[in-house]
Scaffold this motif. Structure first.
Motif, mmCIF file in Angstrom:
data_model
loop_
_atom_site.group_PDB
_atom_site.id
_atom_site.type_symbol
_atom_site.label_atom_id
_atom_site.label_comp_id
_atom_site.label_asym_id
_atom_site.label_seq_id
_atom_site.Cartn_x
_atom_site.Cartn_y
_atom_site.Cartn_z
ATOM 1 N N ARG A 16 0.836 -1.214 0.000
ATOM 2 C CA ARG A 16 0.000 0.000 0.000
ATOM 3 C C ARG A 16 0.864 1.255 0.000
ATOM 4 O O ARG A 16 0.533 2.246 -0.648
ATOM 5 C CB ARG A 16 -0.952 0.006 1.193
ATOM 6 C CG ARG A 16 -2.170 -0.882 1.007
ATOM 7 C CD ARG A 16 -3.247 -0.624 2.057
ATOM 8 N NE ARG A 16 -2.745 -0.560 3.412
ATOM 9 C CZ ARG A 16 -2.581 -1.596 4.230
ATOM 10 N NH1 ARG A 16 -2.893 -2.808 3.806
ATOM 11 N NH2 ARG A 16 -2.130 -1.441 5.441
ATOM 12 N N ALA A 17 1.981 1.224 0.723
ATOM 13 C CA ALA A 17 2.872 2.392 0.767
ATOM 14 C C ALA A 17 3.460 2.686 -0.613
ATOM 15 O O ALA A 17 3.745 3.843 -0.936
ATOM 16 C CB ALA A 17 3.988 2.170 1.785
ATOM 17 N N ARG A 23 4.619 8.754 -4.336
ATOM 18 C CA ARG A 23 5.554 8.158 -3.385
ATOM 19 C C ARG A 23 6.725 7.491 -4.106
ATOM 20 O O ARG A 23 7.869 7.532 -3.634
ATOM 21 C CB ARG A 23 4.826 7.178 -2.460
ATOM 22 C CG ARG A 23 3.942 7.915 -1.455
ATOM 23 C CD ARG A 23 3.463 7.042 -0.324
ATOM 24 N NE ARG A 23 2.432 6.098 -0.690
ATOM 25 C CZ ARG A 23 1.126 6.335 -0.675
ATOM 26 N NH1 ARG A 23 0.669 7.521 -0.310
ATOM 27 N NH2 ARG A 23 0.270 5.390 -1.006
ATOM 28 N N MET A 24 6.463 6.901 -5.268
ATOM 29 C CA MET A 24 7.568 6.318 -6.046
ATOM 30 C C MET A 24 8.533 7.418 -6.494
ATOM 31 O O MET A 24 9.746 7.221 -6.498
ATOM 32 C CB MET A 24 7.023 5.550 -7.252
ATOM 33 C CG MET A 24 6.121 4.373 -6.880
ATOM 34 S SD MET A 24 6.865 3.186 -5.740
ATOM 35 C CE MET A 24 8.041 2.402 -6.808
ATOM 36 N N ARG A 25 8.010 8.577 -6.830
ATOM 37 C CA ARG A 25 8.870 9.697 -7.228
ATOM 38 C C ARG A 25 9.667 10.224 -6.032
ATOM 39 O O ARG A 25 10.828 10.607 -6.170
ATOM 40 C CB ARG A 25 8.035 10.813 -7.853
ATOM 41 C CG ARG A 25 7.455 10.394 -9.209
ATOM 42 C CD ARG A 25 6.733 11.520 -9.881
ATOM 43 N NE ARG A 25 7.688 12.564 -10.218
ATOM 44 C CZ ARG A 25 7.324 13.830 -10.415
ATOM 45 N NH1 ARG A 25 6.068 14.201 -10.300
ATOM 46 N NH2 ARG A 25 8.231 14.734 -10.716
ATOM 47 N N ILE A 26 9.062 10.243 -4.867
ATOM 48 C CA ILE A 26 9.771 10.681 -3.656
ATOM 49 C C ILE A 26 10.950 9.745 -3.388
ATOM 50 O O ILE A 26 12.054 10.202 -3.079
ATOM 51 C CB ILE A 26 8.804 10.750 -2.447
ATOM 52 C CG1 ILE A 26 7.829 11.924 -2.622
ATOM 53 C CG2 ILE A 26 9.578 10.862 -1.132
ATOM 54 C CD1 ILE A 26 6.679 11.939 -1.634
ATOM 55 N N LEU A 27 10.715 8.443 -3.522
ATOM 56 C CA LEU A 27 11.810 7.491 -3.319
ATOM 57 C C LEU A 27 12.940 7.743 -4.301
ATOM 58 O O LEU A 27 14.118 7.674 -3.941
ATOM 59 C CB LEU A 27 11.303 6.051 -3.444
ATOM 60 C CG LEU A 27 10.398 5.578 -2.319
ATOM 61 C CD1 LEU A 27 9.875 4.184 -2.620
ATOM 62 C CD2 LEU A 27 11.129 5.612 -0.993
ATOM 63 N N ARG A 28 12.605 8.029 -5.533
ATOM 64 C CA ARG A 28 13.634 8.283 -6.550
ATOM 65 C C ARG A 28 14.418 9.558 -6.210
ATOM 66 O O ARG A 28 15.629 9.594 -6.346
ATOM 67 C CB ARG A 28 12.967 8.394 -7.925
ATOM 68 C CG ARG A 28 13.891 8.631 -9.100
ATOM 69 C CD ARG A 28 14.901 7.511 -9.308
ATOM 70 N NE ARG A 28 14.325 6.210 -9.335
ATOM 71 C CZ ARG A 28 13.887 5.570 -10.404
ATOM 72 N NH1 ARG A 28 13.975 6.115 -11.577
ATOM 73 N NH2 ARG A 28 13.374 4.370 -10.295
ATOM 74 N N LEU A 29 13.721 10.601 -5.754
ATOM 75 C CA LEU A 29 14.404 11.848 -5.397
ATOM 76 C C LEU A 29 15.407 11.633 -4.264
ATOM 77 O O LEU A 29 16.457 12.269 -4.239
ATOM 78 C CB LEU A 29 13.387 12.919 -4.982
ATOM 79 C CG LEU A 29 12.544 13.528 -6.090
ATOM 80 C CD1 LEU A 29 11.482 14.446 -5.493
ATOM 81 C CD2 LEU A 29 13.412 14.286 -7.075
ATOM 82 N N CYS A 30 15.073 10.743 -3.348
ATOM 83 C CA CYS A 30 15.909 10.515 -2.161
ATOM 84 C C CYS A 30 16.852 9.329 -2.331
ATOM 85 O O CYS A 30 17.441 8.860 -1.352
ATOM 86 C CB CYS A 30 15.014 10.294 -0.940
ATOM 87 S SG CYS A 30 14.000 11.724 -0.536
ATOM 88 N N PRO A 94 -1.371 -5.333 -6.501
ATOM 89 C CA PRO A 94 -2.093 -5.299 -7.775
ATOM 90 C C PRO A 94 -2.086 -3.880 -8.344
ATOM 91 O O PRO A 94 -2.177 -2.902 -7.613
ATOM 92 C CB PRO A 94 -3.518 -5.721 -7.401
ATOM 93 C CG PRO A 94 -3.474 -6.166 -5.994
ATOM 94 C CD PRO A 94 -2.194 -5.697 -5.380
ATOM 95 N N GLY A 95 -1.978 -3.781 -9.647
ATOM 96 C CA GLY A 95 -2.001 -2.467 -10.287
ATOM 97 C C GLY A 95 -0.699 -1.704 -10.199
ATOM 98 O O GLY A 95 -0.625 -0.550 -10.619
ATOM 99 N N GLN A 96 0.348 -2.328 -9.641
ATOM 100 C CA GLN A 96 1.610 -1.617 -9.450
ATOM 101 C C GLN A 96 2.222 -1.192 -10.785
ATOM 102 O O GLN A 96 2.870 -0.166 -10.861
ATOM 103 C CB GLN A 96 2.612 -2.471 -8.672
ATOM 104 C CG GLN A 96 3.859 -1.720 -8.267
ATOM 105 C CD GLN A 96 3.572 -0.584 -7.295
ATOM 106 O OE1 GLN A 96 2.628 -0.627 -6.528
ATOM 107 N NE2 GLN A 96 4.400 0.432 -7.331
ATOM 108 N N GLY A 97 1.985 -1.966 -11.839
ATOM 109 C CA GLY A 97 2.531 -1.602 -13.141
ATOM 110 C C GLY A 97 2.069 -0.233 -13.589
ATOM 111 O O GLY A 97 2.855 0.590 -14.064
ATOM 112 N N ARG A 98 0.790 0.054 -13.411
ATOM 113 C CA ARG A 98 0.252 1.366 -13.800
ATOM 114 C C ARG A 98 0.861 2.475 -12.956
ATOM 115 O O ARG A 98 1.118 3.573 -13.451
ATOM 116 C CB ARG A 98 -1.263 1.385 -13.689
ATOM 117 C CG ARG A 98 -1.939 0.517 -14.728
ATOM 118 C CD ARG A 98 -3.465 0.640 -14.634
ATOM 119 N NE ARG A 98 -4.109 -0.258 -15.548
ATOM 120 C CZ ARG A 98 -4.405 0.040 -16.806
ATOM 121 N NH1 ARG A 98 -4.088 1.210 -17.280
ATOM 122 N NH2 ARG A 98 -5.007 -0.849 -17.579
ATOM 123 N N ILE A 99 1.101 2.208 -11.695
ATOM 124 C CA ILE A 99 1.705 3.213 -10.813
ATOM 125 C C ILE A 99 3.139 3.500 -11.248
ATOM 126 O O ILE A 99 3.562 4.654 -11.331
ATOM 127 C CB ILE A 99 1.629 2.747 -9.346
ATOM 128 C CG1 ILE A 99 0.168 2.738 -8.893
ATOM 129 C CG2 ILE A 99 2.487 3.616 -8.435
ATOM 130 C CD1 ILE A 99 -0.114 1.889 -7.696
#
Length: 172
Positions: A16-17, A23-30, A94-99
């Motif tokens: 869920r996180a 949130r994926m973009r935040i991880l990439r920035l950091c 589920p749906g992680q590909g679209r995210i």
């Protein structure tokens, strides 16, 4: 049923996180630079109050690690966060590909198109060849993910998607 699919488990909370392109973009920035919530918000052109919830959730689930506090320009206490790379080892929901695709599109829109290397290829593979292709890419990605970042290197991103080519399916 795998642990990742059992509601209420740690794996479900981790999935869920990771269920947000932001949130994926935040991880990439950091990924290789510790940033405060205010710095993250600035890079995303958002209000710090908007990103705060996302940063806290990622930190609470262990995807971001708080670094030693520092004093901001006006003397306020600031906590920078660094990505732990836990997301690389975490099963996606589920749906992680679209995210992931949305995060990729958001980031790609900010990049210089002249500096992008893009490949698109249509194949017809049997199941064995499909698994072999995925294994080879997974091994290569794991090798590069395990490497120590070059502090003088250029930050780059890599996106890979193997998907059904629905328009090319044989019609019966």
């Amino acid at each position: 049923m795998t642990d990742a699919a059992v509601p209420g488990t740690a794996a479900d909370a981790d999935a869920r996180a990771l269920s947000s392109a932001l949130r994926m973009r935040i991880l990439r920035l950091c990924l290789d630079e510790a940033l405060t919530n205010k710095e993250i918000a600035g890079r995303l052109a958002m209000a710090p109050a908007t990103t705060f919830h996302h940063v806290r959730l990622l930190a609470d689930r262990g995807f971001l690690a708080a670094q030693p506090e520092r004093q901001g320009k006006r003397g306020a206490r600031e906590v920078p966060y660094l990505a732990t790379r836990k997301s690389w080892r975490t099963p996606m929901g589920p749906g992680q590909g679209r995210i992931l695709i949305q995060a990729f599109l958001d980031e790609f829109a900010l990049s210089d198109p002249a500096r992008a290397e893009v490949v698109r290829l249509g194949l017809r593979l049997n199941e064995e060849d499909r698994h072999d292709l995925l294994r080879r890419f997974s091994d290569l990605f794991a090798e590069y993910a395990a490497r120590e970042p070059d502090p003088d290197g250029e930050p780059v991103s890599l996106f890979f998607a193997l998907h059904e080519d629905a328009g090319r399916l044989r019609q019966i």
